[in-house]
Structure formats: C-alpha cells, structure tokens
Design an enzyme around this catalytic site. Structure first.
Site, PDB file in Angstrom:
ATOM      1  N   SER A 183      79.561  21.620  31.587  1.00  0.00           N
ATOM      2  CA  SER A 183      78.532  21.437  32.679  1.00  0.00           C
ATOM      3  C   SER A 183      77.587  22.759  32.706  1.00  0.00           C
ATOM      4  O   SER A 183      76.811  22.784  31.552  1.00  0.00           O
ATOM      5  CB  SER A 183      79.253  21.357  34.287  1.00  0.00           C
ATOM      6  OG  SER A 183      78.446  20.985  35.174  1.00  0.00           O
ATOM      7  N   ASP A 188      79.605   9.254  34.825  1.00  0.00           N
ATOM      8  CA  ASP A 188      79.314  10.533  35.412  1.00  0.00           C
ATOM      9  C   ASP A 188      78.206  10.523  36.414  1.00  0.00           C
ATOM     10  O   ASP A 188      77.112   9.918  35.700  1.00  0.00           O
ATOM     11  CB  ASP A 188      78.954  11.691  34.349  1.00  0.00           C
ATOM     12  CG  ASP A 188      78.906  13.003  34.733  1.00  0.00           C
ATOM     13  OD1 ASP A 188      78.049  13.204  35.926  1.00  0.00           O
ATOM     14  OD2 ASP A 188      78.940  13.799  34.152  1.00  0.00           O
ATOM     15  N   HIS A 229      82.476  13.218  36.099  1.00  0.00           N
ATOM     16  CA  HIS A 229      81.753  14.586  35.825  1.00  0.00           C
ATOM     17  C   HIS A 229      82.875  15.468  35.601  1.00  0.00           C
ATOM     18  O   HIS A 229      82.934  16.448  34.896  1.00  0.00           O
ATOM     19  CB  HIS A 229      80.840  15.075  36.781  1.00  0.00           C
ATOM     20  CG  HIS A 229      80.242  16.219  36.293  1.00  0.00           C
ATOM     21  ND1 HIS A 229      79.070  16.219  35.357  1.00  0.00           N
ATOM     22  CD2 HIS A 229      80.090  17.622  36.700  1.00  0.00           C
ATOM     23  CE1 HIS A 229      78.752  17.450  35.030  1.00  0.00           C
ATOM     24  NE2 HIS A 229      79.174  18.219  35.985  1.00  0.00           N
TER      25      HIS A 229
END
Length: 366
Positions: free
Chosen positions: A243, A308, A339
């Site tokens: 991320s 996601d 995610h």
C-alpha cells in the site's frame, strides 16, 4: 524467541490465524545504567492501578470520565479545521522532539532493545531464528532514528544466496501489528526480514512526511547492507512495499540499480491518483510510483486484490504494465480479495507463500 526445532512450514501456517497484534519495545540496559523504563507504542493502551481491588480512583470515577469526554468532544467540534491541523502539526513536532532526544540519549548510553509481543497475540508459526529490535540512525540531516525488527534465519541455514526482505508496511499498522506476517515470510521463504516503522510511526522518531519515508528506507537499506546481508551483496535484497509502502519501495529501487527484486502489494500509481485520475493537482502529488517504476532495474512482482475498493486494481495493473518487459514477473491478481485481506485464511496464506517462493526462484534465474 528461539526454538530448538523448526516444524514444517506448511503445518505451522495451516494451524495459524492472522489476528491484529500489538507490540511493546522494552529498553534493555547494556550495563551502563538500569533498564527501568518501558516503551509502549501508541497503538497499545496501558492502564495502571495501584491495587486491582481498590475502588478508589483517585477522586475520579467513571461518570466523571464520561463527562470530561463529552466536554472534549464538544470542544473539538468547535475548533476551526485550520487550527486543528496546526495543533496536530505542533503536537507531532513536539512528540518528535521528545522521541529524538530520548533516542539520542539511548544511543549515547548504549541502550539496546528487546521486542516483547503483546500477550493478546495469536501465536505465529514457530521460528527458529532470532528477532532483533533495533533503532537505526540517526539520519545525518533530520537526526531521526527509526524502530525496526530484524527477523534473522538460523545461522546454520544462512548461505551467500539467503535473501533479505526490507518490508515497508501499510498506513494503518506498525512493526508490532505485522509480527505474524513477518514470521510467516521469514520461515516460509527462509529469508531475513527487516520491518521498520516510518518516521512518526510506532517507536520511530521524527514526523510522518513523504521525504522522511525516503530517508527512513535509505537508512534501513544501508543497515541491511552493513549488518544483515551476507557479504553486503545488494543482489540478495528484496524490497517489499505494501500500500503506502509502495512509495518508499519504488523510490529506493529507482536509486539502487543493484537491488535484487521488488514486490508491490496493493500499490498505487501515486497518492493523488488514488483520489482522482485528473492531473490538475499534479503539483500536490506524492509518491509518484508510476514515474519511478520505469527506472527500476530489478525483477518486479505485483500483487493486487480484484475487489480492492481503497486502491483500485487498475493501479496495480498500470504499474505492472510500466515495468520493462524483461523485468516483469508473474503478477497475482487475487480474484476474491480486497485491499487488506489478501492473505486472510489458510488457503490464501499458503498460496501467498508459494507465489513468493516462485518469485524468489525467478531471481536466481535472472
């Protein structure tokens, strides 16, 4: 934590659950002065009582606490947003100054650290190596130290080809909360893992700023070369960015042409592109991964959940497409994951480790 015997990797992973761990870091004396202080990350709430059976709450009962909480909520609602931002920035800088002073004093006095997992942790797979808690720094300009955990494979299993992962984590976590997954990686891949907290996170000093994350990963990289990697061989380093961690990861790989590999887990093209595809605000953008990926000289694997909703899978696919053809490795587009849940569940965790093993094997052939 050291075990004499290392159980089968898959059996350990099959029997483990992935909860949300917390962590504490204790300062341990080197002999120069007693270790009388304990450091707890902001993620851990500590309650102190003189006597658990004592009803005396030093003049404040629970109803008083509730009243004060209500007053605080009303006061916060009346604060102008600009003042709130200013107050937060001042609080962060005050914290940074306190932590930096403490870290510099610790370094001067030879204080060493020990990682103590929160007792509420679900036990991860057994790990026969060593877990070291360190403060890396200070940075030559900011004077910040960063907190890191180093998961070292057992000495008799280390070879010249033993990989070392430098893991840059996501936004809403820290090195303690990632304890389970780091053990899984170190054990399942038989590699060293260095997990660090960005400036302003967990037990790291400094303020959480984009440029500080670049300083942080550079310090960790240099520490890995000088203290962890066999013979300082950069080709045995694999950079892993999850991320927001894709930002410092793409940055360091664009600066280090000899690094061995890059794994991008739920990455974004850039910070602003997560909010809007428009480039009208490009001057305000952060972490321009889509630009930097073109300058990476190592094999790249991208992992992204099809479901996601925080960072659309189009970001992962765009980054994969931007990698030079000879450096692309098989991506993993995880059909039924979003995610933060790609490794949730026994089957997915096993598949995750197997795909990373395949990527590691491809590095040996490149």
């Amino acid at each position: 934590h050291n075990d004499d015997d290392d159980d089968d990797d898959s059996d350990d992973i099959n029997n483990a659950d992935n909860d949300d761990p917390r962590e504490s870091l204790n300062r341990i004396s080197s002999g120069k002065k007693p270790a009388a202080e304990s450091m707890i990350t902001p993620k851990t709430k500590v309650m102190k009582r003189d006597n658990d059976n004592n009803d005396n709450n030093h003049g404040m009962d629970e109803s008083d606490d509730d009243d004060h909480d209500d007053d605080d909520d009303l006061e916060q609602k009346n604060v102008h947003p600009a003042k709130a931002l200013t107050d937060r920035a001042l609080a962060l800088r005050k914290r940074a100054k306190i932590v930096n002073e403490r870290d510099n004093l610790d370094a001067k006095n030879g204080i060493i650290y020990k990682f103590i997992p929160d007792p509420r942790l679900t036990r991860p797979p057994s790990f026969s190596g060593r877990i070291e808690a360190v403060k890396i720094g200070p940075h030559h300009r900011t004077k910040n130290f960063v907190a890191a955990l180093i998961y070292r494979v057992r000495a008799d299993r280390v070879t010249e080809r033993t990989k070392t992962i430098i893991y840059s984590h996501g936004n809403a976590t820290d090195i303690g909360a990632m304890y389970f997954m780091q053990v899984v990686l170190a054990k399942g891949l038989q590699c060293n893992v260095i997990m660090y907290d960005y400036s302003g996170y967990g037990e790291s000093g400094g303020v959480p700023l984009e440029n500080n994350t670049y300083n942080d990963v550079e310090m960790v990289y240099d520490h890995a070369i000088n203290n962890v990697v066999q013979n300082g061989d950069e080709r045995q380093i694999v950079i892993y960015g999850q991320s927001v961690g894709s930002g410092p990861s793409c940055y360091i790989c664009s600066q280090k042409p000899s690094v061995g590999g890059l794994i991008l887990h739920s990455p974004f093209m850039s910070g602003m592109r997560v909010l809007t595809p428009s480039r009208a605000l490009a001057c305000l953008d952060i972490f321009p991964n889509i630009n930097r990926i073109k300058y990476v000289k190592c094999p790249v694997m991208v992992i992204h959940g099809v479901l996601d909703e925080e960072v659309h899978i189009s970001h992962g696919k765009a980054l994969h497409d931007a990698v030079p053809e000879d450096l692309k490795r098989n991506p993993w587009w995880v059909r039924d994951r979003g995610h933060n849940d790609i490794t949730d569940g026994r089957a997915k965790l096993i598949e995750y480790v197997q795909r990373l093993k395949s990527f590691f094997e491809s590095l040996e052939r490149s």
